[in-house]
Design a protein around this motif. Sequence first.
Motif, mmCIF file in Angstrom:
data_model
loop_
_atom_site.group_PDB
_atom_site.id
_atom_site.type_symbol
_atom_site.label_atom_id
_atom_site.label_comp_id
_atom_site.label_asym_id
_atom_site.label_seq_id
_atom_site.Cartn_x
_atom_site.Cartn_y
_atom_site.Cartn_z
ATOM 1 N N VAL A 36 35.265 -25.222 6.605
ATOM 2 C CA VAL A 36 35.873 -23.895 6.426
ATOM 3 C C VAL A 36 35.802 -23.423 4.968
ATOM 4 C CG1 VAL A 36 37.402 -24.137 8.426
ATOM 5 C CG2 VAL A 36 38.192 -24.887 6.166
ATOM 6 N N ASP B 94 36.317 -19.825 4.253
ATOM 7 C CA ASP B 94 37.545 -19.192 4.758
ATOM 8 C C ASP B 94 38.732 -19.684 3.934
ATOM 9 O OD1 ASP B 94 39.812 -18.346 6.138
ATOM 10 O OD2 ASP B 94 38.980 -18.839 8.119
ATOM 11 N N GLN C 291 41.994 -20.824 5.834
ATOM 12 C CA GLN C 291 41.851 -22.097 6.546
ATOM 13 C C GLN C 291 41.711 -23.266 5.564
ATOM 14 O OE1 GLN C 291 41.803 -23.338 9.758
ATOM 15 N NE2 GLN C 291 42.828 -21.403 10.178
ATOM 16 N N ARG D 249 44.215 -26.421 5.559
ATOM 17 C CA ARG D 249 43.736 -27.796 5.735
ATOM 18 C C ARG D 249 44.064 -28.650 4.508
ATOM 19 N NH1 ARG D 249 38.202 -27.387 9.340
ATOM 20 N NH2 ARG D 249 39.216 -26.247 11.042
#
Length: 162
Positions: free
Chosen positions: A115, A118, A121, A125
Motif C-alpha cells: 500500500v 496509499d 492505508q 498498517r
Amino acid sequence: MEQEPNGPLYEAFCARCTGTNINAQTLLATDYLNHFNEIIMLLEMVPDMPDMLEECRAWEPKSYPDHFRDSSFSDRDLAVEAYEHVPARFKDPFEQTIGQMNELVTLTMDRMEEVLEDPEQLRARGRTAGRALQRLIDVASAIIHGNQVALHQDEIDQLMGI
C-alpha cells in the motif's frame, strides 16, 4: 550444554551478573531490545517518508549474541557468555518471542509495500504493526525480568489483524 538452575555454572553467572545491566536471575539484558526499537522507529517513519521502506529492508534480524558482539554495551562479553547458561524456562519463550518479532517485521514490510501509494492505508498498517511489535517487546522485556510469558501465534495474528 545448559546448566540446571541452581547448578554451579548458573550460580556463578548469576553472581557475575549482579550489579550489571544483565538480569542476575535470567542472565538476559534488555539492551538487546534496542535492535527492535530501531526498526519500529524506522517503520513509523515510512508513512511520512515512503522511501524509508528501503532502509527498513536493510534491517536484519540479529541473534542475541551477535547483537552484543557488535555493540558497545559495557558488559557485552559477559552478556554473550552468560547467554549460553540462560535457563530454558526463560530462553525458550524469549527465543520464541524474538522469532515472532522477526516474522512480524518481515510481514509488516511486505504489507506496507503493498500500500505504498496509499498514505492512509500505509499509516494504518504502520500503527497496527507498531502496536504489535511494542506488545512483543513488552513480552520479551517481561521474560528478561524473570516472568515466564510468551504470546501464542493466535495472539500475534490477532495483534496484526490476520
